[in-house]
Design a protein around this motif. Structure first.
Motif, PDB file in Angstrom:
ATOM      1  N   UNK A   6       0.843  -1.200   0.000  1.00 58.38           N
ATOM      2  CA  UNK A   6       0.000   0.000   0.000  1.00 58.38           C
ATOM      3  C   UNK A   6       0.879   1.252   0.000  1.00 58.38           C
ATOM      4  N   UNK A   7       2.003   1.214   0.725  1.00 61.17           N
ATOM      5  CA  UNK A   7       2.927   2.349   0.727  1.00 61.17           C
ATOM      6  C   UNK A   7       3.454   2.637  -0.676  1.00 61.17           C
ATOM      7  N   UNK A   8       3.715   1.588  -1.440  1.00 62.86           N
ATOM      8  CA  UNK A   8       4.170   1.775  -2.825  1.00 62.86           C
ATOM      9  C   UNK A   8       3.130   2.571  -3.605  1.00 62.86           C
ATOM     10  N   UNK A   9       1.859   2.214  -3.434  1.00 58.12           N
ATOM     11  CA  UNK A   9       0.798   2.954  -4.113  1.00 58.12           C
ATOM     12  C   UNK A   9       0.741   4.404  -3.685  1.00 58.12           C
ATOM     13  N   UNK A  10       0.877   4.662  -2.373  1.00 57.06           N
ATOM     14  CA  UNK A  10       0.881   6.039  -1.878  1.00 57.06           C
ATOM     15  C   UNK A  10       2.068   6.815  -2.438  1.00 57.06           C
ATOM     16  N   UNK A  11       3.222   6.168  -2.520  1.00 60.23           N
ATOM     17  CA  UNK A  11       4.408   6.836  -3.051  1.00 60.23           C
ATOM     18  C   UNK A  11       4.211   7.221  -4.511  1.00 60.23           C
ATOM     19  N   UNK A  12       3.640   6.309  -5.282  1.00 60.25           N
ATOM     20  CA  UNK A  12       3.414   6.593  -6.698  1.00 60.25           C
ATOM     21  C   UNK A  12       2.394   7.711  -6.902  1.00 60.25           C
ATOM     22  N   UNK A  13       1.424   7.786  -5.992  1.00 59.42           N
ATOM     23  CA  UNK A  13       0.384   8.812  -6.112  1.00 59.42           C
ATOM     24  C   UNK A  13       0.806  10.150  -5.525  1.00 59.42           C
ATOM     25  N   UNK A  14       1.982  10.201  -4.874  1.00 58.79           N
ATOM     26  CA  UNK A  14       2.435  11.447  -4.266  1.00 58.79           C
ATOM     27  C   UNK A  14       1.783  11.743  -2.936  1.00 58.79           C
ATOM     28  N   UNK A  15       1.248  10.713  -2.278  1.00 55.33           N
ATOM     29  CA  UNK A  15       0.550  10.903  -1.003  1.00 55.33           C
ATOM     30  C   UNK A  15       1.420  10.571   0.202  1.00 55.33           C
ATOM     31  N   UNK A  16       2.672  10.229  -0.011  1.00 56.34           N
ATOM     32  CA  UNK A  16       3.520   9.796   1.106  1.00 56.34           C
ATOM     33  C   UNK A  16       4.181  11.023   1.737  1.00 56.34           C
ATOM     34  N   UNK A  35       1.738   4.978   8.590  1.00 57.84           N
ATOM     35  CA  UNK A  35       2.245   3.675   8.178  1.00 57.84           C
ATOM     36  C   UNK A  35       3.211   3.114   9.229  1.00 57.84           C
ATOM     37  N   UNK A  36       3.985   3.992   9.847  1.00 60.17           N
ATOM     38  CA  UNK A  36       4.886   3.538  10.905  1.00 60.17           C
ATOM     39  C   UNK A  36       4.133   2.946  12.076  1.00 60.17           C
ATOM     40  N   UNK A  37       3.015   3.593  12.459  1.00 57.88           N
ATOM     41  CA  UNK A  37       2.177   3.075  13.546  1.00 57.88           C
ATOM     42  C   UNK A  37       1.642   1.688  13.191  1.00 57.88           C
ATOM     43  N   UNK A  60      13.154   0.515  -3.293  1.00 59.46           N
ATOM     44  CA  UNK A  60      13.462   0.136  -1.913  1.00 59.46           C
ATOM     45  C   UNK A  60      12.274  -0.559  -1.262  1.00 59.46           C
ATOM     46  N   UNK A  61      11.065  -0.034  -1.462  1.00 62.36           N
ATOM     47  CA  UNK A  61       9.886  -0.648  -0.866  1.00 62.36           C
ATOM     48  C   UNK A  61       9.567  -1.999  -1.498  1.00 62.36           C
ATOM     49  N   UNK A  62       9.780  -2.130  -2.798  1.00 67.50           N
ATOM     50  CA  UNK A  62       9.550  -3.419  -3.460  1.00 67.50           C
ATOM     51  C   UNK A  62      10.512  -4.471  -2.918  1.00 67.50           C
ATOM     52  N   UNK A  63      11.753  -4.093  -2.663  1.00 69.96           N
ATOM     53  CA  UNK A  63      12.721  -5.032  -2.090  1.00 69.96           C
ATOM     54  C   UNK A  63      12.284  -5.483  -0.699  1.00 69.96           C
ATOM     55  N   UNK A  64      11.768  -4.553   0.100  1.00 66.38           N
ATOM     56  CA  UNK A  64      11.265  -4.907   1.429  1.00 66.38           C
ATOM     57  C   UNK A  64      10.102  -5.897   1.308  1.00 66.38           C
ATOM     58  N   UNK A  65       9.207  -5.656   0.357  1.00 63.36           N
ATOM     59  CA  UNK A  65       8.064  -6.548   0.160  1.00 63.36           C
ATOM     60  C   UNK A  65       8.514  -7.961  -0.213  1.00 63.36           C
ATOM     61  N   UNK A  66       9.510  -8.069  -1.079  1.00 57.82           N
ATOM     62  CA  UNK A  66      10.012  -9.383  -1.490  1.00 57.82           C
ATOM     63  C   UNK A  66      10.579 -10.152  -0.299  1.00 57.82           C
TER      64      UNK A  66
END
Length: 399
Positions: A85-95, A103-105, A164-170
């Motif tokens: 979900x963070x990847x999606x937020x990053x792509x949309x500029x919402x992060x 997300x940390x919580x 970086x986030x995709x690597x964490x997901x893998x």
């Protein structure tokens, strides 16, 4: 490693450690460099730790109620979903800072169930005489992950934050798959009708019966308050304060600390039950942290490695001592409280460090001051233990 169940535990623990360290590097670098909000880093890291702590005792109860492997798999899977979900937020500029904090919580809340699950599985999977070696193997693997994580994170951050986030997901996929079908011995489940709070407090009451547990937990609390905050949060800020610094510079320092922890796990495996080493190493930790704040980068690398060795010895000796004295039926609850003690003061440490940096105090000065406090605390604990030993009559003179 002949134990197939322990191999699965070893793999899931290592993969989760790499994922966590890579995620934290992403979080730190994104907030400080991409968002340009170094003063907000303390709040973000504190929120992650606070949610983890609030649910840790609940995680310990669930581990003792259900299969610990299943709880660990659920934890890894839920964190995987959050990262996607963070990847999606990053792509949309919402992060933004706010969404990173949220997300940390959530990440910390899901991770709260993983630590008591993994730490309770080791005593269930290996014989008691092999427990210290098993803990050392898990600890060294986790710290190996802490080396690989920053290095992997630095490499993929050079490509993009998304990579970086995709690597964490893998990595979380590997962690979840490794533990999902782990076969663990059956243990006695809770009595029907037992309240959740009563079950959680069982672990706390048991710690009162373990000789030296409260003194060692007090050491852990004090060290995390004045040492781990400046180490985990202060080092990224110290590196980021240098305009010429790169993610690789931060990765090298964090990797040096993790490499030291791997070496320290080997030392701990050979140290026997010498708990006096815990107090002896505290002043050394403080002196090294002072050096990190005063000396150039090359010296910092060596000092980080030295602190890693000392931290690892302290951690393995205390945890093994408590595990050996704990009934397997309540190991999840007991280890949850141990983890709470070890991390409970981190939000306070992060918040104080963030406030000091936000007030304009140089990061290096904060690190030096924290190191001096650790040195004094370590000396105080060592002197106090020596005085207590003199007051305690030896077995030969006791009637």
């Amino acid at each position: 490693m002949r134990n197939s169940a322990f191999r699965r535990l070893w793999l899931t623990s290592g993969a989760s450690a790499v994922a966590l360290s890579a995620y934290l590097l992403f979080e730190q670098w994104y907030v400080v460099r991409e968002l340009g909000e170094p003063s907000a880093l303390g709040a973000v890291m504190a929120a992650t730790v606070a949610s983890r702590l609030l649910l840790m005792s609940v995680g310990g109860v669930l581990v003792d109620r259900f299969r610990a492997a299943r709880v660990a798999a659920w934890s890894a899977t839920s964190r995987l979903a959050l990262v996607l979900v963070m990847v999606g937020f990053l792509q949309a500029g919402w992060l933004t800072v706010t969404t990173v904090l949220v997300f940390g919580v959530l990440y910390g809340a899901c991770d709260a169930f993983f630590s008591p699950a993994v730490t309770s599985l080791a005593p269930r999977l290996v014989p008691g005489q092999q427990l210290r070696a098993a803990n050392a193997a898990l600890h060294s693997t986790n710290q190996g992950g802490m080396i690989a994580g920053p290095l992997l994170g630095a490499a993929v951050l050079a490509l993009s934050f998304t990579a970086a986030l995709v690597a964490v997901a893998a990595l979380l996929v590997v962690a979840a798959a490794s533990v999902a079908w782990l076969q663990e011995p059956q243990h006695t489940r809770r009595a029907p009708g037992t309240r959740l709070l009563d079950e959680a407090l069982t672990g706390l009451r048991h710690l009162r019966t373990v000789r030296g547990a409260w003194q060692n937990l007090l050491i852990i609390v004090a060290v995390n308050l004045v040492f781990m905050g400046p180490l985990l949060m202060g080092i990224p800020l110290l590196v980021a304060a240098d305009p010429a610094a790169t993610p690789a510079d931060l990765g090298v320092l964090q990797g040096a600390y993790a490499a030291g922890m791997i070496a320290g796990a080997g030392v701990a495996a050979l140290a026997g039950d010498r708990l006096w080493l815990v107090r002896a190493l505290l002043p050394f930790l403080g002196a090294c942290l002072v050096g990190v704040g005063l000396l150039p980068h090359l010296w910092q690398v060596g000092l980080m490695a030295a602190m890693g060795i000392a931290s690892s010895v302290i951690n393995v000796l205390i945890i093994t001592h408590i595990q050996r004295a704990t009934d397997p039926e309540i190991i999840g609850r007991v280890m949850a409280f141990v983890t709470i003690a070890s991390s409970g003061t981190l939000p306070v440490s992060y918040a104080v460090l963030g406030a000091l940096v936000g007030a304009g105090l140089p990061v290096a000065a904060v690190i030096v001051g924290a190191g001096a406090l650790v040195l004094l605390l370590g000396a105080g604990f060592a002197v106090g233990a020596g005085l207590a030993g003199r007051r305690t009559p030896s077995p030969a003179t006791t009637r």
